[in-house]
Design an enzyme around this catalytic site. Structure first.
Site, PDB file in Angstrom:
ATOM      1  N   HIS A 200      78.336  41.568 -61.837  1.00 33.81           N
ATOM      2  CA  HIS A 200      78.234  40.816 -60.584  1.00 33.81           C
ATOM      3  C   HIS A 200      77.879  41.748 -59.421  1.00 33.81           C
ATOM      4  O   HIS A 200      77.103  41.369 -58.531  1.00 33.81           O
ATOM      5  CB  HIS A 200      79.544  40.088 -60.305  1.00 33.81           C
TER       6      HIS A 200
ATOM      7  N   ASN B 298      74.540  38.074 -65.254  1.00 29.16           N
ATOM      8  CA  ASN B 298      75.322  39.227 -64.807  1.00 29.16           C
ATOM      9  C   ASN B 298      76.339  39.675 -65.857  1.00 29.16           C
ATOM     10  O   ASN B 298      76.484  40.867 -66.134  1.00 29.16           O
ATOM     11  CB  ASN B 298      76.074  38.892 -63.510  1.00 29.16           C
TER      12      ASN B 298
ATOM     13  N   GLU C  96      81.198  24.399 -60.713  1.00 30.13           N
ATOM     14  CA  GLU C  96      81.814  24.557 -62.021  1.00 30.13           C
ATOM     15  C   GLU C  96      82.364  25.965 -62.244  1.00 30.13           C
ATOM     16  O   GLU C  96      83.157  26.198 -63.156  1.00 30.13           O
ATOM     17  CB  GLU C  96      80.808  24.237 -63.134  1.00 30.13           C
ATOM     18  N   ASN C  97      81.923  26.925 -61.420  1.00 29.28           N
ATOM     19  CA  ASN C  97      82.364  28.307 -61.611  1.00 29.28           C
ATOM     20  C   ASN C  97      83.851  28.516 -61.346  1.00 29.28           C
ATOM     21  O   ASN C  97      84.426  29.532 -61.752  1.00 29.28           O
ATOM     22  CB  ASN C  97      81.556  29.263 -60.719  1.00 29.28           C
ATOM     23  N   TRP C  98      84.488  27.543 -60.679  1.00 29.20           N
ATOM     24  CA  TRP C  98      85.929  27.654 -60.461  1.00 29.20           C
ATOM     25  C   TRP C  98      86.680  27.634 -61.787  1.00 29.20           C
ATOM     26  O   TRP C  98      87.854  28.054 -61.846  1.00 29.20           O
ATOM     27  CB  TRP C  98      86.431  26.515 -59.575  1.00 29.20           C
TER      28      TRP C  98
ATOM     29  N   ARG D  14      67.495  25.679 -68.544  1.00 27.58           N
ATOM     30  CA  ARG D  14      68.142  24.463 -68.054  1.00 27.58           C
ATOM     31  C   ARG D  14      68.441  24.635 -66.573  1.00 27.58           C
ATOM     32  O   ARG D  14      68.478  25.744 -66.056  1.00 27.58           O
ATOM     33  CB  ARG D  14      69.423  24.166 -68.832  1.00 27.58           C
TER      34      ARG D  14
ATOM     35  N   TRP E 213      74.689  41.243 -68.881  1.00 29.69           N
ATOM     36  CA  TRP E 213      74.180  42.571 -68.515  1.00 29.69           C
ATOM     37  C   TRP E 213      75.296  43.596 -68.598  1.00 29.69           C
ATOM     38  O   TRP E 213      75.110  44.705 -69.129  1.00 29.69           O
ATOM     39  CB  TRP E 213      73.608  42.502 -67.097  1.00 29.69           C
TER      40      TRP E 213
ATOM     41  N   ARG F 210      64.637  30.798 -63.337  1.00 29.77           N
ATOM     42  CA  ARG F 210      65.935  31.090 -63.940  1.00 29.77           C
ATOM     43  C   ARG F 210      65.804  32.342 -64.792  1.00 29.77           C
ATOM     44  O   ARG F 210      64.884  32.451 -65.610  1.00 29.77           O
ATOM     45  CB  ARG F 210      66.443  29.932 -64.800  1.00 29.77           C
TER      46      ARG F 210
ATOM     47  N   ASP G  89      71.093  34.210 -63.304  1.00 27.77           N
ATOM     48  CA  ASP G  89      71.906  34.132 -64.515  1.00 27.77           C
ATOM     49  C   ASP G  89      71.851  35.445 -65.282  1.00 27.77           C
ATOM     50  O   ASP G  89      70.802  36.092 -65.353  1.00 27.77           O
ATOM     51  CB  ASP G  89      71.386  32.985 -65.393  1.00 27.77           C
TER      52      ASP G  89
ATOM     53  N   SER H  14      78.558  28.076 -58.369  1.00 28.81           N
ATOM     54  CA  SER H  14      78.506  26.639 -58.598  1.00 28.81           C
ATOM     55  C   SER H  14      79.891  26.025 -58.496  1.00 28.81           C
ATOM     56  O   SER H  14      80.917  26.712 -58.597  1.00 28.81           O
ATOM     57  CB  SER H  14      77.912  26.345 -59.981  1.00 28.81           C
TER      58      SER H  14
END
Length: 247
Positions: A35, A20, A65-67, A192, A23, A186, A18, A63
Site C-alpha cells: 500500500h 498492492n 467493501e474495503n471495510w 471487472r 505486489w 484496471r 489493484d 471502496s
C-alpha cells in the site's frame, strides 16, 4: 518517431488501483508495504496524467467493501490516506491540481472527514487537472443515495416524476458536474469493475493492465493511453462505410 502521448487523449481517466497486496506478497513483504508503494505511484500517475493533458483523473482509493478487510489493514490504509493528504496537499495545490472526493462520508472518522474537506476547499479554485478521489465509494451505494434524494424531492412536491431523466440522475450522483470517464484502467490483470462508476462508465473504454499497481509507471500509463487512442468509439452508432475504390 511516435509521440509518447497519443493525439486522441481521453478527457477523463479512471483507475482501479489493484494489486498492492500481491505486489508485497511476491516480495515477502507485509501488505502495508504494498500500500505504501501504491501511494508513491499515485503521485507519478497524477503528474503523468497532467502532462498528457488529461483533465480529470479518478482514483479508486478505498471502496465501501474495503471495510471488510482485517482491522489492522484498514487502520494502515487510513494512516496512509492521512499521510498522503498531509504530505502532498501543498504540492498538489502548488501544481494547480483541484482535489475532489466522491463516496459516502457518513460514519468515517472525523479527522479524515476534515482532511478530505480541507483538500477540496484548499484547491477549489485551481484550474489544472482535477484529481477525483473515490473514498468509501461504492457505485451501488451511490445510486441508492441518488434515488433517495430524488424520491425525497418527489415526495416534497419539488419534482414531477414524469420529469425525471438521465440528466436528473446524473445530477444527483457523486460525480455531478464531472464528465463521464472516457477510459477506465484496471491494473493487476483482473477484468471487472468491482462496483466502480457503474453509471458513469456506460460508454467508457476499458484497458486491463497485467502489471500490479505499484508497477504502474509512466510507461504503463502511456501504454494505456495509446491503446485508448487506437479505439474507435461509436457510442452505439454504426461506423461509416469506407469509400469504395474508384468512387
Amino acid at each position: 518517431m511516435r509521440s509518447e502521448t497519443p493525439i486522441n487523449v481521453p478527457q477523463h481517466v479512471a483507475i482501479i488501483m489493484d494489486g498492492n497486496g500481491r505486489w508485497a506478497n511476491a516480495r515477502g513483504l507485509p501488505r502495508t508495504a504494498g500500500h505504501r508503494a501504491g501511494v508513491e505511484r499515485v503521485r507519478e500517475a497524477v503528474r503523468t496524467a497532467a502532462e498528457a493533458d488529461v483533465k480529470y483523473l479518478t482514483l479508486f482509493a478505498f471502496s465501501s467493501e474495503n471495510w471488510n478487510r482485517p482491522k489492522q489493514e484498514v487502520s494502515d490504509l487510513m494512516g496512509l490516506l492521512r499521510f498522503f493528504i498531509r504530505r502532498d496537499l501543498a504540492e498538489l495545490h502548488r501544481e494547480n491540481v483541484r482535489v475532489r472526493v466522491i463516496g459516502c462520508r457518513q460514519s468515517i472518522q472525523p479527522d479524515i472527514k476534515a482532511l478530505l474537506v480541507e483538500a477540496e476547499e484548499r484547491t477549489r479554485e485551481n484550474t489544472g487537472i482535477s484529481l477525483v478521489i473515490a473514498f468509501n465509494y461504492g457505485a451501488r451505494d451511490e445510486m441508492v443515495r441518488a434515488v433517495r434524494e430524488i424520491a425525497e424531492a418527489v415526495k416534497s412536491g419539488d419534482m414531477d416524476p414524469a420529469s425525471i431523466t438521465e440528466t436528473t440522475v446524473a445530477g444527483h450522483i457523486d460525480t455531478a458536474g464531472i464528465p463521464d470517464p472516457d477510459l477506465v484502467i484496471r491494473t493487476s490483470g483482473e477484468q471487472r469493475l468491482s462496483n466502480f462508476l457503474l453509471w458513469q462508465a456506460a460508454y467508457a473504454e476499458f484497458v486491463f493492465m497485467p502489471c500490479l499497481w505499484p508497477d504502474f509507471d509512466r510507461a504503463a500509463f502511456h501504454e494505456a493511453l495509446n491503446e485508448f487512442g487506437r479505439r474507435d468509439r461509436r457510442y452505439g452508432a454504426v461506423a461509416a462505410p469506407e469509400l469504395a475504390v474508384g468512387s
